[in-house]
Design an enzyme around this catalytic site. Structure first.
Site, PDB file in Angstrom:
ATOM      1  N   SER A 124       0.832  -1.201   0.000  1.00 12.86           N
ATOM      2  CA  SER A 124       0.000   0.000   0.000  1.00 12.86           C
ATOM      3  C   SER A 124       0.866   1.251   0.000  1.00 12.86           C
ATOM      4  O   SER A 124       1.995   1.252   0.515  1.00 12.86           O
ATOM      5  CB  SER A 124      -0.882  -0.017   1.252  1.00 12.86           C
ATOM      6  OG  SER A 124      -1.454   1.240   1.490  1.00 12.86           O
ATOM      7  N   TYR A 148      -2.086  -0.504  10.597  1.00 11.22           N
ATOM      8  CA  TYR A 148      -2.332  -1.179   9.313  1.00 11.22           C
ATOM      9  C   TYR A 148      -1.145  -0.965   8.374  1.00 11.22           C
ATOM     10  O   TYR A 148      -0.592  -1.910   7.810  1.00 11.22           O
ATOM     11  CB  TYR A 148      -3.614  -0.656   8.667  1.00 11.22           C
ATOM     12  CG  TYR A 148      -3.687  -0.947   7.190  1.00 11.22           C
ATOM     13  CD1 TYR A 148      -3.936  -2.246   6.735  1.00 11.22           C
ATOM     14  CD2 TYR A 148      -3.488   0.054   6.239  1.00 11.22           C
ATOM     15  CE1 TYR A 148      -3.972  -2.513   5.368  1.00 11.22           C
ATOM     16  CE2 TYR A 148      -3.533  -0.211   4.883  1.00 11.22           C
ATOM     17  CZ  TYR A 148      -3.772  -1.494   4.453  1.00 11.22           C
ATOM     18  OH  TYR A 148      -3.801  -1.770   3.110  1.00 11.22           O
ATOM     19  N   LYS A 152       1.990  -3.606   6.706  1.00 13.87           N
ATOM     20  CA  LYS A 152       2.421  -3.688   5.303  1.00 13.87           C
ATOM     21  C   LYS A 152       3.929  -3.475   5.192  1.00 13.87           C
ATOM     22  O   LYS A 152       4.633  -4.208   4.475  1.00 13.87           O
ATOM     23  CB  LYS A 152       1.676  -2.657   4.453  1.00 13.87           C
ATOM     24  CG  LYS A 152       0.193  -2.907   4.292  1.00 13.87           C
ATOM     25  CD  LYS A 152      -0.097  -4.178   3.503  1.00 13.87           C
ATOM     26  CE  LYS A 152      -1.562  -4.332   3.157  1.00 13.87           C
ATOM     27  NZ  LYS A 152      -1.866  -5.616   2.477  1.00 13.87           N
ATOM     28  N   ARG A 230      -5.934  12.894  -3.800  1.00 10.72           N
ATOM     29  CA  ARG A 230      -5.427  11.528  -3.784  1.00 10.72           C
ATOM     30  C   ARG A 230      -5.383  10.955  -5.203  1.00 10.72           C
ATOM     31  O   ARG A 230      -6.088  11.409  -6.100  1.00 10.72           O
ATOM     32  CB  ARG A 230      -6.319  10.622  -2.913  1.00 10.72           C
ATOM     33  CG  ARG A 230      -6.394  11.022  -1.436  1.00 10.72           C
ATOM     34  CD  ARG A 230      -5.075  10.808  -0.726  1.00 10.72           C
ATOM     35  NE  ARG A 230      -5.155  11.153   0.692  1.00 10.72           N
ATOM     36  CZ  ARG A 230      -4.914  12.364   1.196  1.00 10.72           C
ATOM     37  NH1 ARG A 230      -4.605  13.362   0.379  1.00 10.72           N
ATOM     38  NH2 ARG A 230      -4.997  12.581   2.492  1.00 10.72           N
TER      39      ARG A 230
END
Length: 337
Positions: A124, A148, A152, A230
């Site tokens: 990610s 989270y 990763k 984004r």
């Protein structure tokens, strides 16, 4: 190839299974269905006319995973399975670390035990933390702002160390930005449990009337309209990225890292207006305070994937919103009809 897809019944997993099948590969899915539905796989079978071998199992269950490798010839693995809600990871970090890390340990151990050395890992853009400049390239410094993202980043490091210890592995790490959209058939798409965490499914549920309005967190950022920017990528483009990674890098030992994004940022208000165009109605929204930890803008430089994987995103924001609305309007309750 025979490709094992962990978390294959989920949003990105199901779309990737479809692309793999259409490209002539055989697919085995392992998914515990904690945040997904077997219905997605049934629809993938309908769309492709091909079968999927499905195991309902948890990667935390080493015995079940070992049995899957015992019963099947596996040429490569695409690893999506994991808990993925940023906010939830802050409130229950131990569950995230246990689930995401231990599940990956079990998977890698089974792969090594059974002589399977081709892996594509679903990472990610969260591993870039708060970038100092834009666009983001793969050699940027890495840091995280939530558990989270830390899982990763830790798995990325584990994979690097694994390759150092066993150079038979071909490992592709795909860092993706914000997957949205749905298959153009409207048969498979994103089906979040409860209130969506991500912007586009939230907008889609406002469009169907399930939610009252979109909350826009801050309009005083140094961006085109003051709202956060984004990099959004169509889930089909993203899925094809996984297909390209498997086909280009399987059997080529090494660790390969790629951004998968469009290289273009869109603001929250641009997203809302693009979705209004797709659904043909005005959508209510409210400007509220910024969220702590949010950055003003975040978008990728995807050139490395273009040059090495022959991959680039094809779909624009209009197509992403059209396909998302087509899915949402035909499946207002997701797979729970």
């Amino acid at each position: 190839m025979n490709i094992l897809v962990t978390g294959g019944a989920g949003f990105i997993g199901s779309h990737t299974c479809l692309e793999l099948l259409n490209a002539g590969h055989d697919v085995i899915v392992v998914d515990n269905l904690s945040n997904s539905s077997e219905e997605s796989l049934k629809r993938v079978k309908e769309l492709t006319g091909k079968d999927i071998l499905f195991y309902q199992a948890d990667l935390l269950d080493y015995g079940a995973l070992d049995k899957i490798f015992d019963e099947n010839v596996v040429d490569a693995v695409i690893h999506f399975a994991g808990l993925k809600a940023v906010g939830e990871s802050v409130s229950i970090p131990l569950r995230y670390y246990h689930n995401n890390l231990t599940g990956t340990f079990n998977l890698l151990d089974c792969m090594q035990k059974h002589g399977v050395f081709n892996l594509v890992f679903s990472s990610s853009a969260t591993v870039y933390g708060t970038p100092e400049k834009l666009p983001i390239t793969e050699d940027f410094p890495l840091s995280t702002t939530n558990p989270y993202g830390t899982t990763k980043l830790m798995i990325e490091q584990i994979l690097q160390d694994l390759y150092v210890s066993d150079s038979r592995f071909s490992i592709v790490i795909l860092r993706y930005f914000n997957p949205i959209g749905a298959h153009e058939s409207g048969r498979i798409g994103e089906d979040p449990r409860g209130i969506p965490n991500n912007l586009l499914p939230y907008i889609a549920q406002v469009a169907t009337g399930k939610l009252k309005q979109v909350s826009v967190y801050g309009n005083d950022y140094p961006t085109v309209d003051g709202t956060g920017v984004r990099d959004y990528i169509h889930v089909v483009d993203l899925s094809i990225g996984h297909l390209k990674a498997i086909e280009k890098k399987a059997g080529n030992p090494g660790v390969y890292i790629y951004n998968l994004g469009t290289g273009r940022g869109y603001s929250v208000l641009e997203m809302i207006h693009a979705f209004e165009k797709a659904c043909g109605k005005e959508l209510p929204y409210q400007i509220i305070d910024r969220r702590p930890g949010d950055v003003a803008a975040c978008y990728s430089n995807p050139e490395k994937a273009k040059s090495e994987l022959d991959w680039s995103a094809k779909y624009d924001i209009e197509k992403m919103c059209q396909d998302a609305w087509n899915w949402q309007s035909h499946n207002p309750e997701g797979y729970r009809q």
